[in-house]
Design a protein around this motif. Sequence first.
Motif, PDB file in Angstrom:
ATOM      1  N   ASP A   1       0.603  -1.339  -0.421  1.00 24.93           N
ATOM      2  CA  ASP A   1      -0.180   0.069   0.048  1.00 24.93           C
ATOM      3  C   ASP A   1       0.986   1.402   0.113  1.00 24.93           C
ATOM      4  O   ASP A   1       1.179   1.784   0.713  1.00 24.93           O
ATOM      5  CB  ASP A   1      -1.199  -0.079   1.283  1.00 24.93           C
ATOM      6  CG  ASP A   1      -2.355   0.654   0.870  1.00 24.93           C
ATOM      7  OD1 ASP A   1      -1.473   2.008   0.128  1.00 24.93           O
ATOM      8  OD2 ASP A   1      -3.180   0.905   1.914  1.00 24.93           O
TER       9      ASP A   1
ATOM     10  N   PRO B   1       0.183   4.488  -0.792  1.00 26.65           N
ATOM     11  CA  PRO B   1       0.017   5.749   0.156  1.00 26.65           C
ATOM     12  C   PRO B   1       0.358   5.332   1.446  1.00 26.65           C
ATOM     13  O   PRO B   1       0.189   6.222   2.083  1.00 26.65           O
ATOM     14  CB  PRO B   1      -1.880   5.931  -0.668  1.00 26.65           C
ATOM     15  CG  PRO B   1      -1.399   5.215  -1.618  1.00 26.65           C
ATOM     16  CD  PRO B   1      -0.847   4.072  -1.522  1.00 26.65           C
TER      17      PRO B   1
ATOM     18  N   GLU C   1       7.898   3.439 -10.627  1.00 25.96           N
ATOM     19  CA  GLU C   1       7.061   3.498 -10.262  1.00 25.96           C
ATOM     20  C   GLU C   1       6.383   3.490  -8.734  1.00 25.96           C
ATOM     21  O   GLU C   1       6.411   4.786  -8.516  1.00 25.96           O
ATOM     22  CB  GLU C   1       5.736   3.112 -11.932  1.00 25.96           C
ATOM     23  CG  GLU C   1       6.178   2.961 -13.045  1.00 25.96           C
ATOM     24  CD  GLU C   1       5.289   2.268 -13.733  1.00 25.96           C
ATOM     25  OE1 GLU C   1       5.045   1.972 -12.933  1.00 25.96           O
ATOM     26  OE2 GLU C   1       5.396   2.053 -14.940  1.00 25.96           O
ATOM     27  N   THR C   2       6.772   2.254  -8.276  1.00 28.03           N
ATOM     28  CA  THR C   2       7.159   2.714  -7.459  1.00 28.03           C
ATOM     29  C   THR C   2       7.374   3.434  -5.948  1.00 28.03           C
ATOM     30  O   THR C   2       6.857   3.413  -4.788  1.00 28.03           O
ATOM     31  CB  THR C   2       7.214   0.697  -6.934  1.00 28.03           C
ATOM     32  OG1 THR C   2       6.643   0.057  -7.709  1.00 28.03           O
ATOM     33  CG2 THR C   2       6.745   0.968  -5.018  1.00 28.03           C
TER      34      THR C   2
ATOM     35  N   ALA D   1       5.632   6.493  -5.725  1.00 28.62           N
ATOM     36  CA  ALA D   1       4.331   6.471  -5.486  1.00 28.62           C
ATOM     37  C   ALA D   1       4.465   6.675  -3.745  1.00 28.62           C
ATOM     38  O   ALA D   1       3.478   6.995  -3.138  1.00 28.62           O
ATOM     39  CB  ALA D   1       3.632   4.850  -5.730  1.00 28.62           C
TER      40      ALA D   1
ATOM     41  N   CYS E   1       8.712   7.411 -14.997  1.00 28.01           N
ATOM     42  CA  CYS E   1       6.878   6.932 -15.134  1.00 28.01           C
ATOM     43  C   CYS E   1       6.485   7.640 -16.745  1.00 28.01           C
ATOM     44  O   CYS E   1       6.257   8.114 -16.532  1.00 28.01           O
ATOM     45  CB  CYS E   1       6.475   7.402 -13.998  1.00 28.01           C
ATOM     46  SG  CYS E   1       7.124   6.949 -12.063  1.00 28.01           S
TER      47      CYS E   1
ATOM     48  N   THR F   1       1.182   5.067 -12.060  1.00 26.52           N
ATOM     49  CA  THR F   1       1.222   4.956 -11.333  1.00 26.52           C
ATOM     50  C   THR F   1      -0.111   5.231 -10.720  1.00 26.52           C
ATOM     51  O   THR F   1      -0.906   5.896 -11.240  1.00 26.52           O
ATOM     52  CB  THR F   1       2.121   5.793 -10.369  1.00 26.52           C
ATOM     53  OG1 THR F   1       1.509   7.653 -11.127  1.00 26.52           O
ATOM     54  CG2 THR F   1       3.367   5.432 -10.852  1.00 26.52           C
ATOM     55  N   GLN F   2       0.014   5.690  -9.404  1.00 27.46           N
ATOM     56  CA  GLN F   2      -1.581   5.915  -8.787  1.00 27.46           C
ATOM     57  C   GLN F   2      -1.401   7.297  -9.132  1.00 27.46           C
ATOM     58  O   GLN F   2      -0.396   8.301  -9.345  1.00 27.46           O
ATOM     59  CB  GLN F   2      -1.528   5.603  -7.649  1.00 27.46           C
ATOM     60  CG  GLN F   2      -1.480   4.223  -7.532  1.00 27.46           C
ATOM     61  CD  GLN F   2      -0.994   4.067  -5.633  1.00 27.46           C
ATOM     62  OE1 GLN F   2      -2.343   4.401  -5.068  1.00 27.46           O
ATOM     63  NE2 GLN F   2      -1.013   2.664  -5.228  1.00 27.46           N
ATOM     64  N   GLU F   3      -2.707   7.594  -8.932  1.00 25.89           N
ATOM     65  CA  GLU F   3      -3.233   8.990  -8.516  1.00 25.89           C
ATOM     66  C   GLU F   3      -2.296  10.282  -7.681  1.00 25.89           C
ATOM     67  O   GLU F   3      -2.347   9.797  -6.545  1.00 25.89           O
ATOM     68  CB  GLU F   3      -4.351   9.284  -8.284  1.00 25.89           C
ATOM     69  CG  GLU F   3      -5.256  10.973  -8.135  1.00 25.89           C
ATOM     70  CD  GLU F   3      -6.712  11.472  -8.034  1.00 25.89           C
ATOM     71  OE1 GLU F   3      -6.897  12.171  -8.963  1.00 25.89           O
ATOM     72  OE2 GLU F   3      -7.152   9.819  -8.059  1.00 25.89           O
TER      73      GLU F   3
END
Length: 922
Positions: A805, A807, A841-842, A845, A878, A883-885
């Motif tokens: 997770d 975030p 990317e991770t 994030a 990226c 990736t996530q928002e």
Amino acid sequence: MNEVMDAVRGHRLQELVKLLAPLTPAERKELLHELKTLRNEQRNSDWENWEAWKKRGKISMALLVAGAACHPGAAAAAAWIGARDLRLPRGPAQMPVLPPLVQALSERDPAWLADLAHRLAARASTGEEDYALIRELVDLAGCPVPTSDGYVRGWAAHLTQRRLLMRGIQQEPEVAVMVRRLFELPEIPPDVLDLAEPDKPHHWPQALTRLAECGAMARPELVDHCVARLLRGGRPQDLRFALAVLRQLALTPEEEAARIPDWMGMAADGVPQVAAHAQGVLGRLALDGRLPDATLAEACDSVFFRPEKKLVRDQLILLGKVLTARARAKDGDALSTLLPSVGGAFGHADASAQERALKLVARHLPAVDTAARQALAEAALLLGTVHRQTAAELLGTPLAEESTAYEAQTLPAVPARRRAQAPASSVPELVSELVAAVAAQPTPVVFERALDGLVRLAHRDRQLLVAAVRETFDDEWWFSSPGRGNPLPYGVTGLREVLAAGVGTIPLETVRKAHAKSAASDVCPINGMGAILRGRLAEAAWRLRTDPLPLLLATPTWETGALDAQVLVERLREYQRLGARPEPMDFTQALLRVAPGSGGPAAKEAALLGTDEGDRLATWLDDTWPELVALRHPEGAPDSAKQKPAPSDQQHPTAGLLEQTARSARALADRARELLTARRLLPPHARWLARPVDTGHQHSYRCPDGQYDFTQLTPGWVATLPHHRDAVAAWVLALLDHLRTRGAGRWEWRGLMGSLPLLAEGEGEGPAGPALHRAVATGLGAPDQEVRLAAVDTLLTLAARGQLDAPLLGRLVGKEVVHGGLKPNRLADAARTAAATGAHETTWAVLAATLPALLPVRPPVRALGELLEVAADCAERCAPGATQEVPAALPAALAEVAAQRGSSARVTQAIRLLNAVRRLAA
């Protein structure tokens, strides 16, 4: 011979030497047989008190003197002198035996003495400890000194401990040979390193320098030794010693100029401290005109390739001084040769280094020729996006746009689940495993395999097993001594006690008491977890003596420590067939290693067994019963008990309040039911597992320093609770927080957090909850680099499994930084390492969720620019939507920092990251 043996037994050394002198070779040979007989008696005797131990030591010294004098060959004499049972802890060189031993050997032929001296110097057990003896033998024989590593270490220690450094080193007849070998040792002796500081009363660098001053050793030779050691590399402390000697010698400019290739090699490949020294030497030579411009340019190319920011910055400063001097002399050729080398800094990861290099180019660009401009334009393609436009305007050449082919993220392969090996099926195979297990600390699964094999083979043929164990371990002190004095003071804690108790060395009543004591409960995880293992070992030892178990129920079937439910059902069925009685701690551990709530056919088969253990296993596996609440939610109640549903707009507020109250009541009732179920599933001495983790009660961790091996703690906990890794992470953090209040050192950090990747391995046993994410966040900011690498490995493995997770981890990291529990420069180092593996990317994030908490802090967080730089590197690699928002608060916080005045790394990197964020959000 009776007089000689009486002198040996009475440990009268001076009388013994006089009695040995007139003996003929035949008499010495006859006496040697009696000495060996006495030595065997010494080995097999019991020495249970201090007075007996002192008497044995004195007799051993007399045996050492007499045996060395009676052996006809130098090889046999060296083996006798080096025998472990004839030596006190400090060796004969430090004991009263040295003068009589030398006197007893002094009548021998010089060639024989030289052979003995070199043989002793070559032995690992005597080369260092017996330096004083070997030196006496060398003087008697008049032979060259030995040059073995052990002898050189003993020489250095002798000079240091005797405070003879300044005088003794000059009196050494072969000092040049000894100094050369000192620098050639794999590791410089600690005695030399301890006295390598100028404020010490005996300063090794100063003593070595005096050798060159007085002519005892050629100065160029000593310089060669120092330079060779620095070029070879090695431990930082060894290189610091060589540097200290080199600085004490204070090389002249001529001596430095004669070794330009050496300085260039150190600047290119040496450790930072050595490279900095070489860089300074090259700088002085360049400013004095002793270093050709082409050679300086070559050195700049090597230094700019290094990752250390300080070295690159210092090299740019040095190059700037040289360029200014050449510009004042209006030497255009020199400028055209040197200025293109600045382009090597364009590709450095440090944006501030790129900016400094651009400013240096702008200052001297008008004076260089076209070829130099072209070289700089080609090098400018390596610049980051922040500086590319500036470089294009400066060079007057449009730079090619960066490629828009973004990099795909690369995550490590998911570790495959490996089945544990079956226990040994024969006594010889088991004995070999037991020897390895008691000699070193095995992994928990290997330990379980050895213990299960011991139990199984004892049930099959106990007499054969006992005979093999006695034959193998009878000479070990731990095997024969527990029956004397105070046996098992801490209970059964390992395989050694199980073996000693299981074969009859320890009285049966003592084993029974240890078995009864092992059932005590403890609320402290560090003691409670250990109690589970100690209880199982005590059960195994007791049953080995009384009624051997057919097998252990809790032996894992997987390397993670997990146990298949179907395998446990089959083991219980085998117990039922044989009429065997399971031990409570063994079954409890087996239950904890089975995935709770997994259901399936195994639950029905367990219920059909008709035994208490089968019913408990069926309840554990039934989908209608949740797993242990405290293990599943170690930081509090389940989410269902925390949620407060908002009343509907159509409902009356009172109705909504009543519904909310009813839901809360049902949640509390469910939690109480779950806790009661958990307690029924666990025996009384393990019910502390059903309690929530209480990180506030630090009195539970009253273990004395050094009592526990922290390197084995976390692997043992993971193997004990393979399906409850969030609970394990919570307990590890609770213990670490407690130790940090008392100043946890590097070993505590490595011991507890170094095994963090184990919590991410397996096939996803147990949820990756908040505690595990907090453990990763803590590890990313650990003071020890090895722990940070372990945290990065854990992060990447969780990401590869889809269990990270990002975030949540980013918010936890940001909270730790703001509250001072995590240093941003350590976090930046860990994030850079993660991104370098291809997980950009991770990493982005996680950092995207971290930065909103750090950017508004005033005064600014230290090393924030470094963290922003890593984030910008990841964001630029990226692709949009990959990736996530992006958090909504991040662009505004970056814009505020980017609008500030100045050209600090924080502002520069904020501008760069803001542009990347806008591109990702477009």
